[in-house]
Every structure is written in structure tokens, then in C-alpha cells.
Design a protein around this motif. Structure first.
Motif, mmCIF file in Angstrom:
data_model
loop_
_atom_site.group_PDB
_atom_site.id
_atom_site.type_symbol
_atom_site.label_atom_id
_atom_site.label_comp_id
_atom_site.label_asym_id
_atom_site.label_seq_id
_atom_site.Cartn_x
_atom_site.Cartn_y
_atom_site.Cartn_z
ATOM 1 N N LEU A 245 0.896 -1.027 0.298
ATOM 2 C CA LEU A 245 0.050 -0.010 -0.422
ATOM 3 C C LEU A 245 1.066 1.548 0.359
ATOM 4 C CD1 LEU A 245 -2.769 -1.377 2.491
ATOM 5 C CD2 LEU A 245 -3.326 -1.130 -0.092
ATOM 6 N N LEU A 246 1.861 1.282 0.001
ATOM 7 C CA LEU A 246 2.518 1.965 0.460
ATOM 8 C C LEU A 246 4.255 2.211 -1.046
ATOM 9 C CD1 LEU A 246 3.464 2.091 5.037
ATOM 10 C CD2 LEU A 246 2.476 3.799 2.788
ATOM 11 N N GLY A 247 3.718 1.168 -1.904
ATOM 12 C CA GLY A 247 4.786 1.401 -2.806
ATOM 13 C C GLY A 247 5.558 0.209 -2.774
ATOM 14 N N GLY A 248 5.227 -1.006 -1.833
ATOM 15 C CA GLY A 248 6.255 -2.026 -2.108
ATOM 16 C C GLY A 248 5.765 -3.305 -1.984
ATOM 17 N N ASN A 249 5.583 -3.343 -3.768
ATOM 18 C CA ASN A 249 5.031 -4.390 -4.167
ATOM 19 C C ASN A 249 5.915 -5.559 -3.824
ATOM 20 O OD1 ASN A 249 1.632 -3.530 -4.715
ATOM 21 N ND2 ASN A 249 3.457 -1.951 -6.086
ATOM 22 N N VAL A 250 7.290 -5.266 -4.807
ATOM 23 C CA VAL A 250 8.658 -6.487 -4.932
ATOM 24 C C VAL A 250 8.653 -6.215 -3.359
ATOM 25 C CG1 VAL A 250 10.052 -6.920 -6.128
ATOM 26 C CG2 VAL A 250 7.815 -6.549 -7.319
ATOM 27 N N LYS A 251 9.365 -7.174 -2.668
ATOM 28 C CA LYS A 251 10.007 -7.461 -1.992
ATOM 29 C C LYS A 251 11.054 -8.183 -2.142
ATOM 30 C CE LYS A 251 5.739 -7.547 0.457
ATOM 31 N NZ LYS A 251 4.900 -7.385 -0.608
ATOM 32 N N PRO A 321 14.149 -13.104 -3.252
ATOM 33 C CA PRO A 321 12.983 -12.522 -3.738
ATOM 34 C C PRO A 321 11.727 -13.454 -2.989
ATOM 35 C CG PRO A 321 13.176 -13.282 -6.128
ATOM 36 C CD PRO A 321 14.271 -14.277 -4.644
ATOM 37 N N VAL A 322 11.047 -12.268 -1.584
ATOM 38 C CA VAL A 322 10.692 -12.408 -0.476
ATOM 39 C C VAL A 322 9.033 -13.110 -1.531
ATOM 40 C CG1 VAL A 322 9.009 -12.109 1.883
ATOM 41 C CG2 VAL A 322 11.446 -11.232 1.078
ATOM 42 N N LEU A 323 8.214 -14.629 -1.228
ATOM 43 C CA LEU A 323 7.530 -15.013 -1.510
ATOM 44 C C LEU A 323 6.249 -14.956 -1.120
ATOM 45 C CD1 LEU A 323 8.610 -17.912 -3.074
ATOM 46 C CD2 LEU A 323 8.243 -16.137 -4.196
ATOM 47 N N ARG A 324 6.323 -14.909 0.684
ATOM 48 C CA ARG A 324 5.420 -14.300 1.102
ATOM 49 C C ARG A 324 6.077 -13.742 2.984
ATOM 50 N NH1 ARG A 324 1.438 -19.410 2.205
ATOM 51 N NH2 ARG A 324 0.766 -18.536 4.122
ATOM 52 N N ILE A 325 5.126 -12.934 3.610
ATOM 53 C CA ILE A 325 5.555 -12.263 4.382
ATOM 54 C C ILE A 325 4.368 -13.167 5.953
ATOM 55 C CG2 ILE A 325 5.570 -10.749 6.718
ATOM 56 C CD1 ILE A 325 6.489 -8.634 4.412
ATOM 57 N N LEU A 326 4.972 -14.087 6.851
ATOM 58 C CA LEU A 326 4.276 -15.180 7.555
ATOM 59 C C LEU A 326 4.289 -14.055 8.582
ATOM 60 C CD1 LEU A 326 5.856 -17.415 4.935
ATOM 61 C CD2 LEU A 326 4.092 -18.476 6.888
ATOM 62 N N LYS A 327 4.827 -13.732 9.483
ATOM 63 C CA LYS A 327 5.058 -13.268 10.398
ATOM 64 C C LYS A 327 6.332 -11.887 10.598
ATOM 65 C CE LYS A 327 5.422 -13.723 15.481
ATOM 66 N NZ LYS A 327 6.615 -15.222 16.444
#
Length: 342
Positions: A245-251, A321-327
């Protein structure tokens, strides 16, 4: 999408996560009811959460960054096992979905704390590789938020919030039952302090009345103790929010190798890059780790080739690449947890 008021409220909560809605309303030039509605909407739609965190260096702990590889069939189960632990944060699924990256907090001097964690995991998790990196110094992250999540307030508005915090600290310092020497080094936490911190990890804006129930203290004692811990720096407040939501779509996580003579200079420079939300010095062959948040893959490519490419001290780099943030940094809340915003 976030509008200007949403961004301003997020920035204000970075400065003081427990500021009353009335104070936030004054700084943002809106009504307290508007602030309350916006806050609840951001909680529901943007995964916004204020979390209270202990400073590990002041509370007798140290942090380890773990990289765990597992079979593709069991990697997600391993990640969820780490999520459920109270001593972990930032549990990410990276790479091709077979690597988990997590931060583990252990008591100071417990050099093999990460090894003990691995012994506690079920053998069925199918671990294939493990590396542990001691977090030695953080240049961005924890107390220093991502620049793109804290860039909405004017300097005057920021001073109004931070100035109020200083006034409150001065007001409680003379009545606190804690010795001033406690602020000079290690802070000894009591069982009631741990109960206080556990509640604030779940929701940093938990009302004083609820904190009093959890600790067994009176509301006045909770207020004094919390303010004292904040004044000492033993506890601080952070924000969790969906970075997209702040422009960080790709991690992506960046593991970099930098010559020791240039490490501090390079890390200090990287900490000022808008694309980086976390920069830290670690042990291991890749002695500098960072988290990049970019609008899209093209923006990440430009940053890697031009932004980082201009930092000549970086000798080698791995991009995961970060696929998922679980915590993230806070404790996963239990169903039915009482919540009354402060």
C-alpha cells in the motif's frame, strides 16, 4: 489506496504509537472521530498494527538471522512452526519457496540458541541446510522506519508529536519507582514487565485498564512503568502494515559482502536509500543484509543495477525474492483477545 490523511496517520503512529486520538487529531487538523475511523479502517483493510517491542540490547537479549532450507513439501510447515514461537519475528518464505528466513531472539550469551531451536523442531520438517547470522548492528529498521512509510508529516507536525513525548517523560521521571541507573545499561525486567510486553507485542495500543488486568498492577502503576521503560529506551513502538500500500509491491532480501574497512560507510549510505526498509551488519560471508521494497520488478532491477551498482564497496550480492511474509515483528494475536484502543 491510501490518501494523504492515511499516510499522515501512519507517519504519526511511527513517532508515537500510543498517542491518544485527541492528540493525533490536533496534529493532523481533523476531529478525533475522524482519526478513530481512519485507524480502524487501516486496521481492517491495510493490516495496520501498532506493536510494542523491547530493545534487545537493553533487556539482555541478542538477535540471530536464520536461513533454513527444507524440502518443498515441508518448507511451509516449517515456516508456520517458526511463526508460532514467541521468540521469532520476520518469518519470510523466500527464493523458490524452499527457504525460510527468520529473526530469533535469545538471551544474551546464549551463543547456541539457534541450535537449540533446531533441536526443538520436529524431524519431519525435512531441513536440508541451515545458516545463522548474528545481527551485530542495525542501520535501518526496528527503531528507524522505512522512509516511504514515514514521509507524510511536516517538520512542525513531527516536533509536535515528539515534543509531547518528551514532556510526558519529564512528568513521570520524578515519580517513577525505578532507579535512574536502570537507564544507563541493562534493564532488569520483572514477570509483570514480561506480561506487559507480551500484551503490547499483540497490540501496542492496548488500553491501560487491560494492561493492568494482565500485569496485576494498578492503572497508575502501569502508566508509570510503561513511561519509564519508554524513557529508558527499553521499549519502543513500531508499525506493521502491508508495504504494498506504500509502494512496496516487490520484496527482496539482499545478502551482500563488503570489505570490513568499508562496511560502516556502505551501510550508512544504504540506510538512506528509499528502497531499503532494513539494513544490518551480520556475521558470516555476507556481512551486510538488507530488505528492498520496490513498486515492481522493473523498479527493483533499476535499483539493483543503478542504486546498489553505484556502491563500489559491495563485492558480491545475492538477491532472494520474498514470496510470503508469514510473521512481522508482533506476536500473532489469539482469537478473542480484548482490544480497546488507547
Amino acid at each position: 489506496m491510501l490518501d494523504d490523511l492515511d499516510r499522515a496517520l501512519i507517519h504519526a503512529l511511527h513517532i508515537d504509537g500510543r498517542a491518544p486520538f485527541t492528540q493525533l487529531a490536533t496534529v493532523l487538523s481533523v476531529s478525533p472521530q475522524t482519526v478513530s475511523r481512519r485507524y480502524e479502517r487501516l486496521r481492517d483493510q491495510a493490516a495496520l498494527r501498532v506493536v510494542g517491542l523491547p530493545d534487545p540490547h537493553l533487556t539482555g537479549h541478542e538477535q540471530w538471522l536464520l536461513r533454513l532450507r527444507a524440502d518443498s513439501e515441508t518448507a511451509l510447515n516449517l515456516a508456520h512452526a517458526l511463526v508460532r514461537r514467541q521468540d521469532t519475528s520476520w518469518v519470510y518464505l523466500t527464493g523458490g519457496g524452499t527457504e525460510i528466513v527468520a529473526v530469533l531472539e535469545t538471551p544474551l550469551g546464549m551463543a547456541h540458541g539457534h541450535s537449540l531451536l533446531l533441536h526443538e523442531l520436529p524431524p519431519s520438517m525435512g531441513l536440508t541446510a541451515v545458516s545463522a547470522h548474528h545481527l551485530l548492528h542495525t542501520y535501518r529498521g526496528w527503531r528507524t522506519p522505512w522512509r516511504m512509510s514515514a514521509n507524510a508529516l511536516t517538520a512542525r507536525q513531527q516536533r509536535a508529536l515528539s515534543g509531547q513525548r518528551l514532556t510526558e517523560h519529564d512528568a513521570v521521571s520524578s515519580v517513577s519507582s525505578v532507579s535512574s541507573a536502570e537507564c544507563d545499561g541493562h534493564v532488569q525486567l520483572t514477570p509483570a514487565d514480561h506480561a506487559l510486553l507480551d500484551a503490547l507485542r499483540r497490540d501496542g495500543r492496548t488500553a491501560v485498564a487491560d494492561l493492568a488486568v494482565g500485569t496485576g498492577w494498578s492503572p497508575a502503576t502501569v502508566t508509570r512503568r510503561l513511561e519509564r521503560l519508554r524513557a529508558c529506551g527499553a521499549i519502543f513502538f513500531d508499525i506493521e502494515i502491508d508495504p504494498a500500500l506504500l509502494g512496496g509491491n516487490v520484496k527482496a532480501l539482499l545478502w551482500m559482502a563488503v570489505a570490513p574497512a568499508h562496511l560502516d560507510e556502505a551501510a550508512t549510505a544504504l540506510a538512506h536509500h528509499d528502497e531499503l526498509a532494513f539494513v544490518a551488519h551480520t556475521t558470516g560471508p555476507t556481512n551486510l543484509v538488507a530488505q528492498a521494497l520496490c513498486r515492481d520488478t522493473k523498479a527493483l532491477y533499476r535499483y539493483l543495477t543503478h542504486g546498489l551498482g553505484a556502491v563500489k564497496a559491495i563485492r558480491a550480492m545475492e538477491t532472494a525474492p520474498v514470496l510470503r511474509i508469514l510473521k512481522a515483528v508482533g506476536t500473532i494475536a489469539s482469537p478473542g483477545l480484548p482490544h480497546r484502543p488507547a
